[in-house]
Design an enzyme around this catalytic site. Structure first.
Site, mmCIF file in Angstrom:
data_model
loop_
_atom_site.group_PDB
_atom_site.id
_atom_site.type_symbol
_atom_site.label_atom_id
_atom_site.label_comp_id
_atom_site.label_asym_id
_atom_site.label_seq_id
_atom_site.Cartn_x
_atom_site.Cartn_y
_atom_site.Cartn_z
ATOM 1 N N CYS A 31 0.825 -1.199 0.000
ATOM 2 C CA CYS A 31 0.000 0.000 0.000
ATOM 3 C C CYS A 31 0.864 1.256 0.000
ATOM 4 C CB CYS A 31 -0.946 0.079 1.199
ATOM 5 S SG CYS A 31 -2.053 -1.301 1.371
ATOM 6 N N ARG A 68 3.993 -0.210 -4.804
ATOM 7 C CA ARG A 68 3.783 -0.752 -3.458
ATOM 8 C C ARG A 68 2.477 -1.543 -3.362
ATOM 9 N NH1 ARG A 68 6.996 1.784 0.309
ATOM 10 N NH2 ARG A 68 5.620 1.001 1.916
ATOM 11 N N TRP A 74 -2.709 -2.723 -1.634
ATOM 12 C CA TRP A 74 -2.335 -4.136 -1.781
ATOM 13 C C TRP A 74 -3.155 -4.844 -0.722
ATOM 14 C CZ3 TRP A 74 -0.278 -8.053 1.234
ATOM 15 C CH2 TRP A 74 0.221 -9.178 0.549
ATOM 16 N N ASN A 125 -1.936 1.893 5.706
ATOM 17 C CA ASN A 125 -1.051 0.837 5.218
ATOM 18 C C ASN A 125 -0.665 0.021 6.440
ATOM 19 O OD1 ASN A 125 1.062 -0.698 4.166
ATOM 20 N ND2 ASN A 125 2.516 1.000 4.222
ATOM 21 N N GLY A 126 -0.883 -1.296 6.406
ATOM 22 C CA GLY A 126 -0.541 -2.130 7.555
ATOM 23 C C GLY A 126 -1.695 -3.049 7.892
ATOM 24 N N GLU A 178 17.847 -17.367 -7.848
ATOM 25 C CA GLU A 178 17.413 -16.034 -8.238
ATOM 26 C C GLU A 178 16.824 -16.030 -9.656
ATOM 27 O OE1 GLU A 178 16.711 -13.439 -6.832
ATOM 28 O OE2 GLU A 178 16.829 -11.822 -8.272
ATOM 29 N N LYS A 210 13.048 -14.858 -10.470
ATOM 30 C CA LYS A 210 12.759 -13.775 -11.436
ATOM 31 C C LYS A 210 11.712 -14.236 -12.439
ATOM 32 C CE LYS A 210 13.814 -11.140 -9.890
ATOM 33 N NZ LYS A 210 14.492 -10.779 -8.689
ATOM 34 N N GLU A 247 8.121 -14.859 -10.779
ATOM 35 C CA GLU A 247 7.363 -13.712 -10.262
ATOM 36 C C GLU A 247 6.836 -12.782 -11.348
ATOM 37 O OE1 GLU A 247 9.340 -11.017 -7.537
ATOM 38 O OE2 GLU A 247 11.209 -11.160 -8.640
ATOM 39 N N HIS A 277 18.971 -36.215 -7.218
ATOM 40 C CA HIS A 277 18.259 -36.665 -6.015
ATOM 41 C C HIS A 277 16.764 -36.373 -6.088
ATOM 42 C CE1 HIS A 277 22.077 -37.629 -4.122
ATOM 43 N NE2 HIS A 277 22.527 -36.507 -4.675
ATOM 44 N N LYS A 296 6.124 -4.228 -4.003
ATOM 45 C CA LYS A 296 7.565 -4.024 -3.930
ATOM 46 C C LYS A 296 8.099 -4.172 -2.519
ATOM 47 C CE LYS A 296 11.581 -2.775 -5.586
ATOM 48 N NZ LYS A 296 12.315 -3.848 -6.259
#
Ligand code: M6R
Length: 612
Positions: free
Chosen positions: A2, A27, A75, A101-102, A485, A489, A492, A508, A607
């Site tokens: 948010c 955000r 968000w 926000n929270g 990584e 990438k 996402e 394995h 983000k």
């Protein structure tokens, strides 16, 4: 998570809020809204969708006039992304509006109590409970709104960054924070409030960082900060380092591509003044005071999340190699909840691009509470983690706006490299070895510059794999974290399922997945493990897996086994993650674009993860 923006001053606020929300959209981006106080009215407009949808609606309805207002891009945590759950939320009479926000953790209990008092709820959000609570306190006490907000916040459990405006006082903007970032921008007879610096830079460079448990009352004539417990505070105004250009796309189609392409410069900025070739040493100003403790550390525990956690894994290899200090890498979210055993001589190092990740911040607080030295490797100057750690090193990578972290990863790895080499000074490395290492580090930006020329080639490869459903990424040693990584990438931003593994682990289990529909990306640099990795490539090729290999320039040995071979400049083994990750970033980027995905704002993500 948010984005909040607020303004009080003499300018028309509509555009300030909407532009601010666009800058904060990374955000959160499932709904957006604004509330403006003008001519004795509180006008609220909010809706599901992107900020651009809100802008379009407001343009067709006519802009809201006024010089005081707040805005929010959401968000979702509690309640669906829809118009009702979008912020701002208003009290029953519509006299004040609040953005949040929270997470209000005790919202269930508050909601029940408020319902019993006759409050009806229009949304499913936790935020609305806070709105009605403020209203209830104000009614019961007849206190001014700022005091009612403060008292209500003493009853709240959870995290918040909030901003409130009221029709009853057109010269009042209230903001407060606990666990969710808020910055105050100071102008001439005008003030701004925002979740981060992005909406502020075009208006002012004078900022005040609010700390947890602080509330600010803003009027056009000035501002006053108090704690939630009502203790008046003197706050320091600091200068913001960001440039407007840094937070704009500058001709690129996406922030992610811009940030990938910026890496030669971000790495140069990161090493500037720190890599001292003439003096044959590393200079890390932020660690000077703690360097003796760090050198004497019995153990370094690195905590981080996501991409920063992958950088931490590279850091483990680096610090153990050069400093011979045992390193453990922890997911910050796990570390904080398992009552970690910390001993004298431990150092907790956290890595965070945003400096606001809730779990990483909690890890810092856990370590500090146990009397452990905490260090931060952070990009965002003035962020909470940067301020709360005992010492640290900034990345100086510039603002990273794309939700998928790219230039922050390479800068994190570079900082960790410099920390490891610093620890090796006069200990594990001879002068000649140090000179050789520093020279190799100094060449990295140019090598990245060169490998970015492979963009077209990677675009072609992406075209071949754009319809894949799965991907496997394999690497060893320093390049095992790069495999992780690369997989992160891709998944996402393109929503293709991808996994990263140490190459030798393939036998394995993951080898069972290999068939002609499984693209496998191998990082096969000519280092100690090269021959073993080539054997793994043979194993995949024998099972008709489609191999894409990243290897050194001039290496033709893999051509017969692989569908595609990406050749990149050679460097020392310990520096190779700084190079090998770049083609993986570009591959993900192009695959995602070809699949029509929103690269900069992937679904469900945000983000900066400031909630647990
Ligand atoms: O700001 P931080 O570095 O603390 O963020 C950590 C993760 O949330 C972040 O790296 C996330 O995994 C990115 N989306 C990865 O691209």
């Amino acid at each position: 998570m948010c984005g909040i923006v607020g303004y009080i001053g003499g300018q028309q606020v509509n555009d300030i809020l909407l532009t601010g929300l666009q800058r904060l959209e990374y955000r959160g981006y499932d709904s957006a809204g604004i509330a403006i106080v003008a001519e004795g009215q509180l006008k609220v407009h909010k809706q599901k969708g992107k900020v651009s949808d809100l802008v379009a609606t407001l343009e067709s309805n006519g802009q809201l006039q006024g010089t005081l207002g707040i805005g929010h891009t959401r968000w979702a945590t509690h309640g669906f992304p829809n118009d009702e759950n979008a912020h701002p939320h208003t009290n029953v009479t519509g006299s004040f509006a609040l953005v949040h926000n929270g997470i209000i953790e005790n919202y269930g209990a508050l909601r029940q109590k408020l319902k019993q008092k006759g409050y009806t709820f229009k949304s499913e959000t936790d935020t609305e409970a806070l709105v009605h609570l403020i209203d209830d306190v104000q009614k019961a006490t007849s206190l001014p709104l700022e005091e009612a907000v403060r008292q209500a916040l003493t009853q709240v459990v959870g995290t918040y960054g909030i901003a409130v405006v009221s029709v009853e006082d057109p010269d009042l903007l209230i903001a407060a924070r606990m666990g969710s970032p808020l910055i105050l921008g100071v102008g001439e007879g005008e003030y701004f409030i925002a979740s981060d610096a992005a909406p502020l830079v075009e208006h002012t460079r004078q900022v005040v960082y609010l700390n947890d448990g602080e509330l600010v009352v803003l009027r056009r004539s000035g501002f006053e900060v108090r704690t939630i417990d009502n203790v008046k505070l003197e706050k320091q105004i600091t200068e913001l380092e960001w440039d407007l250009e840094e937070i704009e796309k500058s001709g690129y189609e996406h922030f992610m591509l811009k940030e990938i392409m910026e890496q030669p410069e971000s790495l140069e900025n990161c090493m500037r003044g720190r890599l001292r070739l003439e003096e044959n040493c590393i200079n890390l100003g932020g660690l000077i005071e703690v360097m003796d403790d760090l050198r004497a550390a019995e153990r370094v525990i690195i905590c981080a999340c996501g991409t920063s956690w992958h950088a931490a894994l590279v850091g483990e290899y680096l610090i153990e190699k050069f400093a011979r200090i045992p390193v453990e890498v922890e997911y910050a979210s796990e570390f904080r909840y398992r009552n970690p055993i910390l001993r004298e001589g431990d150092v907790v190092l956290v890595i965070s691009q945003s400096g606001e990740t809730a779990d990483t911040l909690a890890a810092v607080r856990e370590a500090k509470q146990q009397g452990i030295l905490t260090l931060g490797v952070v990009n965002t100057v003035g962020s909470t983690i940067a301020r709360e750690t005992d010492a640290g090193v900034y990345l100086h990578a510039g603002p990273e706006i794309g939700v998928a972290s790219t230039k922050a990863f390479t800068a994190q790895v570079l900082v960790l490299t410099m920390i490891a080499l610093k620890l090796a000074e006069n200990r594990t490395l001879t002068d000649a070895e140090m000179a050789e290492a520093l020279r190799a580090v100094s060449q990295i930006p140019d090598k990245v510059r060169k490998l970015l020329e492979l963009d077209k080639e990677l675009c072609n490869i992406a075209h071949s794999y754009r319809f894949a459903n799965n991907f496997l990424y394999l690497g060893r040693g320093f390049n095992f974290p790069v495999a992780l990584e690369g997989a992160l990438k891709l998944k996402e931003i393109s929503y293709i399922h991808a996994e990263g593994y140490p190459a030798a682990e393939m036998k394995h289990g993951p080898i069972a997945l290999i068939d002609r529909f499984m693209p496998v990306v191998f990082i096969a640099m000519k280092d100690r493990t090269y021959d073993k990795v080539v054997s793994n490539i043979e194993e995949v090729a024998a099972r008709q897996g489609s191999v894409i290999a990243i290897t050194d320039e001039g290496n033709g040995e893999l051509d017969k086994l692989c569908e595609y071979v990406i050749r990149i400049p050679h460097t020392e083994e310990f520096l190779s993650p700084l190079l090998t990750v770049v083609p993986l970033q570009l591959l993900s980027y192009h695959v995602a674009v070809m699949r029509g995905c929103n690269v900069d704002q992937p679904r469900n993500l945000a983000k900066s993860v400031t909630v647990e």
